[in-house]
Design an enzyme around this catalytic site. Structure first.
Site, mmCIF file in Angstrom:
data_model
loop_
_atom_site.group_PDB
_atom_site.id
_atom_site.type_symbol
_atom_site.label_atom_id
_atom_site.label_comp_id
_atom_site.label_asym_id
_atom_site.label_seq_id
_atom_site.Cartn_x
_atom_site.Cartn_y
_atom_site.Cartn_z
ATOM 1 C CB SER A 1 -9.432 0.253 0.024
ATOM 2 O OG SER A 1 -8.961 0.477 -1.271
ATOM 3 C CG ASP B 1 -2.298 0.574 0.914
ATOM 4 O OD1 ASP B 1 -2.372 1.805 0.700
ATOM 5 O OD2 ASP B 1 -3.292 -0.173 0.873
ATOM 6 C CG HIS C 1 -5.384 3.646 0.959
ATOM 7 N ND1 HIS C 1 -5.080 2.343 0.627
ATOM 8 C CD2 HIS C 1 -6.701 3.793 0.681
ATOM 9 C CE1 HIS C 1 -6.164 1.730 0.168
ATOM 10 N NE2 HIS C 1 -7.155 2.583 0.183
#
Length: 573
Positions: free
Chosen positions: A483, A181, A230
């Site tokens: 996600s 990520d 994220h």
């Protein structure tokens, strides 16, 4: 600044042998398509630096010599799967290098020097705004949960990933989970106890034109930071520690390994993605979460016949073929080395099992180059649609498929909580932050994005700054998306491996990825299609084209696959 690839994190490396399995997967990226070719795209002018991925056969030394003879500078080599990261200022480099005998294919990794002021964050869609305030925090509701914010984690309650349920049996101890990520903020109090800094790696070099100014001179961030946010959110869902602070993760004793392949801005380019997958296999990670797709193509085609509508240049088609071949090969490489791979199905509200797919976003890099197209369903979203990846769709707190979530019979293996801002329409819960998934977030990113003021206090009800009586503070925010769904499944996979895996001799556990996938599928809670077979999202304010047809049975269908992941059933099965 773009000649800093040879700095930290990217020296020329020869790391193993080219695997026969990968050679079987990879074919020439410039093979004839059998259809009339369009004119090739113009080559970049000489003197402008570009970054390329070059696929080769044979000895790396021979390939490096041929790349250099074609005018390229080799910045990195991933010998295990036969690829090199190359920069060149020669406008004819790709044509020249493709003609060399040891070269299988070449494509741009990304353009260099594209200035895009005010470019939106890749994950902006996961942070809705508007609606009613309030997240209903009530510590008295925690019950047996020790974590102060546990009452806000409807997602953990839904799947039974709590201390009084699945975690009574398994906590993920001895299981290594890689997060491919944007990074992991290892300073966050909920992540620090489980973070493995020794094995964490960053394969990304920041690009100031899209990522903002470099935080370090080399533009290669340390492996314990996340300037995108994220990855930290994903990591908290998987394995936030049960430490009487903040939140708890699905597998609170699992080890988190940062395997960074994403830019701060959320782009995941080809070389970095392949490099991260290969590394994950080489160090023997047990589980890897992949909440992204490989840029710049949402769907990667292999032939011109797969284009139903729209145009494509020879160079663009060659790039898509190379993405397919290299990512499929890297996924197979990791899987063959015991890595259970979990991926997010995507947020395009697309039926992935339909004969065609509409794509209005590709290529998404360089920005503002997208051209609408309709392609066949054989054009793949990667790595999610690689055969070894467990594909996860998203549900809201009502267990309804979230409107944004991709779906498809035979494409979705399992569903999990991803949050849905528009859930519970017609009730006070509609469009409230509590419908989203709460997880950890880097404070400095929250301040930079305007989620918090300069003192670290949230500016609205979509975030929380939790501090304990010792003065420790951690920032948390609500997001939605597939996600967020995938790491719930990755966390349950860690619980399964911790409970059923064989000891590895150093306190670790290991289990065949096929067994893990089978346990997850068999233990998932069945969820039937909606009455009438159609989920109508017009009441939630979506246009009719968002409505989704559910196909299949209660046991297996296009919305929920085998069902919603169930941590309790998985560890007891």
């Amino acid at each position: 600044m773009w000649f800093r690839h040879s700095g930290a994190g990217r020296g020329l490396r020869t790391l193993g042998v080219l695997t026969a399995a990968f050679t079987t997967v990879v074919a020439s990226a410039t093979a004839a398509t059998g259809a009339p070719a369009e004119e090739p795209a113009p080559q970049p002018p000489s003197g402008v630096s570009e970054e390329y991925v070059v696929s080769f056969s044979g000895a790396p030394e021979t390939a490096v010599a041929q790349i250099e003879a074609a005018g390229g500078t080799v910045e990195d080599v991933t010998e295990q799967v036969g690829i090199a990261l190359v920069t060149s200022t020669d406008g004819a480099f790709m044509d020249d290098v493709r003609a060399r005998s040891e070269i299988r294919g070449a494509a741009r990794n990304h353009a260099v020097g594209t200035t895009v002021p005010g470019m939106p964050h890749r994950y902006a869609v996961e942070r809705p705004r508007g609606g009613s305030a309030g997240h209903g925090h009530d510590p008295s509701r925690n019950g047996q949960r020790a974590e102060p914010l546990a009452d806000l984690q409807w997602d953990m309650e839904m799947i039974g990933a709590t201390p009084d349920a699945a975690q009574r049996t398994a906590t993920g101890r001895g299981v290594d989970v890689g997060i491919i990520d944007t990074g992991i903020d290892a300073s966050h109090p909920d992540l620090a106890p489980n973070f493995d800094g020794e094995r964490s790696r960053n394969f990304v070099t920041d690009i100031p034109d899209i990522d903002g100014p470099c935080e370090v001179e080399s533009c290669v961030d340390p492996a314990d930071v996340d300037d995108g946010g994220h990855g930290t959110h994903v990591a908290g869902i998987v394995a936030a520690d049960d430490n009487r602070f903040g939140i708890g993760g699905v597998a609170p004793d699992a080890t988190l390994v940062n395997v960074r392949a994403g830019q701060d801005s959320g782009y995941f380019f080809l070389y970095e993605t392949v490099r991260a997958l290969v590394y994950s296999g080489d160090i023997g990670l047990d589980v890897v979460n992949m909440s992204f797709y490989t840029d710049p193509w949402l769907f990667n085609c292999s032939s011109r016949e797969e284009y139903i509508e729209g145009t494509v240049t020879d160079e663009e088609l060659a790039q898509q073929r190379l993405v397919r071949e290299l990512v499929l090969g890297a996924v197979a490489y990791a899987h063959e080395r015991g890595v259970t791979l979990v991926g997010s199905a995507g947020n395009e509200a697309t039926d992935l099992a339909a004969p065609t797919r509409t794509d209005e976003t590709s290529p998404d890099y360089p920005p503002d180059t997208a051209r609408p197209r309709v392609v066949a369903d054989t054009c793949l979203n990667l790595p999610n649609e690689a055969p070894q990846v467990i594909s996860v769709s998203a549900v809201g707190p009502s267990t309804t498929k979230a409107d944004y979530s991709n779906y498809g019979l035979g494409d979705i293996e399992i569903a999990a909580p991803g949050g849905w801002f528009r859930d519970f329409v017609g009730t006070p819960r509609f469009q409230t932050p509590g419908n989203l998934v709460l997880s950890s977030y880097p404070l400095h990113v929250a301040i930079a994005e305007g989620l918090a003021d300069p003192t670290g206090q949230p500016v609205d009800e979509f975030s929380i700054n939790y501090c304990d009586d010792r003065g420790r503070c951690g920032f948390y925010t609500y997001l939605q998306g597939t996600s967020m769904a995938a790491p719930h499944v990755a966390g349950v996979a860690a619980l399964v491996i911790g409970e059923r895996g064989r000891p590895t001799g150093h306190g670790g556990r290991a289990l065949d990825p096929a067994v893990v996938a089978a346990v997850l599928a068999a233990s998932a809670e069945d969820h039937a299609c909606p009455a009438g077979g159609v989920e109508d999202y017009t009441d939630e304010g979506r246009p009719p084209e968002w409505n989704a047809v559910c196909e299949g049975t209660t046991d297996v269908n296009s919305f929920y696959g085998e069902g919603i992941v169930d941590a309790v059933a998985a560890v007891r099965r």
